[in-house]
Design an enzyme around this catalytic site. Structure first.
Site, PDB file in Angstrom:
ATOM      1  N   ARG A 198      92.314 -81.410  47.926  1.00  0.00           N
ATOM      2  CA  ARG A 198      92.742 -82.628  48.751  1.00  0.00           C
ATOM      3  C   ARG A 198      93.880 -81.708  49.495  1.00  0.00           C
ATOM      4  NH1 ARG A 198      92.315 -87.990  47.487  1.00  0.00           N
ATOM      5  NH2 ARG A 198      90.594 -88.181  45.742  1.00  0.00           N
TER       6      ARG A 198
ATOM      7  N   LYS B  97      83.858 -77.531  31.422  1.00  0.00           N
ATOM      8  CA  LYS B  97      84.016 -78.499  30.468  1.00  0.00           C
ATOM      9  C   LYS B  97      84.989 -79.393  30.374  1.00  0.00           C
ATOM     10  CE  LYS B  97      86.608 -78.342  27.004  1.00  0.00           C
ATOM     11  NZ  LYS B  97      87.881 -78.031  27.085  1.00  0.00           N
TER      12      LYS B  97
ATOM     13  N   HIS C 106      84.287 -71.420  28.307  1.00  0.00           N
ATOM     14  CA  HIS C 106      84.881 -69.980  28.444  1.00  0.00           C
ATOM     15  C   HIS C 106      84.837 -69.365  27.328  1.00  0.00           C
ATOM     16  CE1 HIS C 106      88.557 -71.844  26.767  1.00  0.00           C
ATOM     17  NE2 HIS C 106      89.017 -70.795  26.722  1.00  0.00           N
TER      18      HIS C 106
ATOM     19  N   LYS D 220      84.134 -64.768  26.278  1.00  0.00           N
ATOM     20  CA  LYS D 220      85.355 -63.761  25.665  1.00  0.00           C
ATOM     21  C   LYS D 220      84.804 -62.588  24.971  1.00  0.00           C
ATOM     22  CE  LYS D 220      88.472 -67.465  24.199  1.00  0.00           C
ATOM     23  NZ  LYS D 220      89.954 -67.222  24.645  1.00  0.00           N
TER      24      LYS D 220
ATOM     25  N   GLU E 148      95.569 -73.364  17.433  1.00  0.00           N
ATOM     26  CA  GLU E 148      96.477 -73.202  18.331  1.00  0.00           C
ATOM     27  C   GLU E 148      97.963 -73.468  17.940  1.00  0.00           C
ATOM     28  OE1 GLU E 148      94.643 -73.921  22.740  1.00  0.00           O
ATOM     29  OE2 GLU E 148      93.957 -75.588  21.242  1.00  0.00           O
TER      30      GLU E 148
ATOM     31  N   ASP F 252      87.632 -82.112  23.165  1.00  0.00           N
ATOM     32  CA  ASP F 252      88.495 -81.070  23.696  1.00  0.00           C
ATOM     33  C   ASP F 252      87.950 -79.646  23.286  1.00  0.00           C
ATOM     34  OD1 ASP F 252      90.159 -79.910  25.872  1.00  0.00           O
ATOM     35  OD2 ASP F 252      91.390 -79.362  24.042  1.00  0.00           O
TER      36      ASP F 252
ATOM     37  N   HIS G  16      83.386 -75.327  22.457  1.00  0.00           N
ATOM     38  CA  HIS G  16      83.738 -74.161  21.882  1.00  0.00           C
ATOM     39  C   HIS G  16      83.332 -74.018  20.532  1.00  0.00           C
ATOM     40  CE1 HIS G  16      85.873 -74.116  25.482  1.00  0.00           C
ATOM     41  NE2 HIS G  16      87.188 -74.606  25.183  1.00  0.00           N
TER      42      HIS G  16
ATOM     43  N   LYS H 262      95.996 -78.450  17.394  1.00  0.00           N
ATOM     44  CA  LYS H 262      97.085 -77.968  18.242  1.00  0.00           C
ATOM     45  C   LYS H 262      98.287 -77.896  17.439  1.00  0.00           C
ATOM     46  CE  LYS H 262      95.284 -78.925  22.358  1.00  0.00           C
ATOM     47  NZ  LYS H 262      95.119 -77.550  23.345  1.00  0.00           N
TER      48      LYS H 262
HETATM   49  C1  BG6 Z   1      90.347 -75.700  26.585  1.00  0.00           C
HETATM   50  C2  BG6 Z   1      90.885 -76.654  26.005  1.00  0.00           C
HETATM   51  O1  BG6 Z   1      89.108 -75.513  26.685  1.00  0.00           O
HETATM   52  O2  BG6 Z   1      90.509 -74.341  25.501  1.00  0.00           O
HETATM   53  C3  BG6 Z   1      92.449 -76.392  25.768  1.00  0.00           C
HETATM   54  O3  BG6 Z   1      90.800 -77.790  26.722  1.00  0.00           O
HETATM   55  C4  BG6 Z   1      92.694 -75.158  24.849  1.00  0.00           C
HETATM   56  O4  BG6 Z   1      92.906 -77.787  25.206  1.00  0.00           O
HETATM   57  C5  BG6 Z   1      92.077 -74.186  25.300  1.00  0.00           C
HETATM   58  O5  BG6 Z   1      93.993 -74.840  24.633  1.00  0.00           O
HETATM   59  C6  BG6 Z   1      92.034 -72.946  24.638  1.00  0.00           C
HETATM   60  O6  BG6 Z   1      91.598 -71.691  24.919  1.00  0.00           O
HETATM   61  P1  BG6 Z   1      91.840 -70.302  24.710  1.00  0.00           P
HETATM   62  O7  BG6 Z   1      91.071 -69.300  25.460  1.00  0.00           O
HETATM   63  O8  BG6 Z   1      93.600 -70.256  24.564  1.00  0.00           O
HETATM   64  O9  BG6 Z   1      91.656 -70.172  23.032  1.00  0.00           O
END
Ligand code: BG6
Length: 489
Positions: free
Chosen positions: A49, A148, A178, A182, A216, A235, A240, A338
């Site tokens: 935008r 996602k 993603h 990796k 994390e 999330d 993942h 987290k």
């Molecule tokens: C994302 C989540 O898909 O993956 C985030 O939305 C998370 O909350 C992240 O922090 C973690 O990815 P990575 O590559 O840092 O392990």
């Protein structure tokens, strides 16, 4: 009908001024440019935008590279080459005239296949695809990458998938997880299917239990509005973690190619034993961090970071079962959170004990073998073995557990570790969907997760508090201990 592909001549990023683009997408394109892996002549069209002009978008690219690419990898000539590909067209999905202008831009810049990357909130996916269709931007030679989460639950995922596939054939839809990009995650496939050693042992007869941890140390980092509507299960676990579970548990695909790999993953998701209202109390734990300390530094609790009360979970642990011949009776413990004690993503497979110990009378105890696959921050593989403790054994033979330890960062020290999006972009640009998630996988994962969410909603219990900088609520420890296991820490 599947559509044949050739390398994209244009990559159009929706949400090109957003956080993901700045942190990951532009640095990944830079990495590919540095190695001259982007197709010659491929244009990059940013859209959002924001009423940026082309110079403004090029500045945003330069800022992203300056901020998120390590200094040693920065090179003015590479940046110039990337900037030379870059164009920008402001557009808003609810302003059709702006979409028509975007369409004109796409037509002018493409010279073959086009890849659209919707790096926006999933709530815009259908609207965006409808607009692309209305303006003739779909059809042969186009494909669309979606971030996602695909929806918030199964019903939304179905609605999004139905909406998107009105415009694009499923074979043109590239759903990003993603984690699949990796290096360490792909190495799981190499480890399992490139070695004869593990496969005979990779089953319930020899493996006693499996743990998958994605911990994390970060909090919600200014993404509170999104995160509070999702929580750890939507999330991280729905996507993942379940993808990791599939790669660990699937049968060997016949080829390393999209359909064969996805066909095996979906079987795992279908074999997951449902955890519903009657099971959530015993088989799952939800937690939310309160103030604590990470690496000696005080950090606030989740509700303080968010600025309002919340019952969203920032941690989830559960015990899953895969009801098939290979995994019958083997618990898979999954946990993610987290603000945990340290950042680590790893898979731990504990083998069964030896059937009979010849050392028992001598007073030496054995511990089961284990295979530890560390995905990040360091990539390594450890095989834990029993070894005789050196000595003359005058007081009886003793055994110790030792590790065969393969440090992949050291082994491949001269090879730059790629960002996950470098591979994902390259694959999507070239039209290879192996590392992307198929519709049925997303929906099967949602179905399983929805039952847990329904169980939680029905029980009505709030997430359990855990201090930031710890491994989650005590209940997560109790869950494994009830079954004679303990988390690897
Ligand atoms: C994302 C989540 O898909 O993956 C985030 O939305 C998370 O909350 C992240 O922090 C973690 O990815 P990575 O590559 O840092 O392990």
């Amino acid at each position: 009908m599947p559509v044949t592909t050739s390398s994209a001549s244009l990559l159009t990023i929706f949400g090109a001024t957003g956080d993901l683009a700045q942190r990951m997408l532009l640095p990944s394109l830079y990495g590919l440019e540095a190695d001259r892996l982007l197709p010659a002549g491929m244009n990059l069209l940013g859209t959002a935008r924001s009423t940026l002009d082309e110079a403004g978008f090029r500045d945003a690219i330069a800022t992203s590279i300056r901020t998120f690419v390590p200094e040693a990898q920065r090179d003015a000539a590479v940046l110039e080459r990337l900037l030379a590909r870059a164009h920008y067209q402001p557009a808003s999905l609810d302003d059709d005239a702006s979409m028509a202008a975007l369409a004109a831009r796409v037509h002018a810049l493409r010279d073959g296949d086009v890849l659209y990357h919707l790096s926006t909130s999933p709530s815009f996916y259908v609207q965006a695809c409808d607009a692309l269709g209305r303006h003739g931007l779909n059809g042969p030679g186009t494909r669309v990458m979606l971030e996602k989460p695909i929806g918030h639950d199964l019903a939304e995922a179905i609605a999004i998938n139905d909406g998107v596939t009105r415009t694009f054939d499923e074979s043109q839809v590239y759903r990003v997880d993603h984690y699949l990009g990796k290096e360490g995650v792909q190495n799981l496939l190499a480890l399992r299917f490139g070695n004869a050693l593990f496969e005979p042992l990779w089953n319930a007869r020899h493996i006693e239990h499996v743990q998958i941890t994605v911990a994390e140390t970060v909090g919600v980092e200014g993404r509170g509005d999104y995160y509070d509507g999702s929580g750890a299960i939507r999330d991280m676990l729905q996507n993942h973690m379940l993808q990791l579970l599939c790669l660990v548990a699937m049968e060997p695909p016949s080829q390393f190619e999209p359909t064969a790999v996805r066909n095996e993953k979906i079987k795992v998701l279908h074999a997951l034993r449902p955890i519903g209202r009657n099971e959530v109390g015993a088989e799952t734990v939800a937690g939310q961090y309160v103030a604590g300390a990470i690496a000696g530094k005080a950090v606030p609790g989740y509700v303080e970071e968010l600025g309002r009360p919340s019952r969203t979970e920032t941690f989830v642990a559960l015990r899953a079962h895969i009801d098939n011949w290979r995994w019958s009776g083997v618990p898979f413990y999954l946990r993610t959170g987290k603000r945990m004690a340290r950042r680590c993503s790893e898979i731990y497979l504990q083998f069964r004990a030896v059937p009979h110990s010849i050392f028992a009378r001598a007073g030496a105890s054995t511990q089961p073998n284990a295979l530890l696959i560390k995905l990040q921050p360091d990539e390594r593989i450890e095989l834990q073995l029993m070894h005789k403790t050196p000595g003359l054994d005058r007081n009886g033979l003793r055994l110790s557990q030792v590790s065969l330890d393969l440090d992949l960062d050291e082994e491949f020290g001269n090879v730059r570790r790629r960002l996950a999006y470098e591979r994902l972009y390259l694959d999507a640009i070239e039209g290879n969907g192996t590392l992307f998630v198929r519709r049925d996988e997303t929906e099967a994962a949602w179905k399983w997760v929805d039952a847990i969410l329904d169980g939680w909603a029905c029980a009505g219990t709030p997430p359990r508090p855990y201090a930031a900088g710890t491994w989650g609520p005590n209940a997560a420890l109790a869950m494994t201990e009830r079954h004679g296991h303990s988390w690897r820490e």
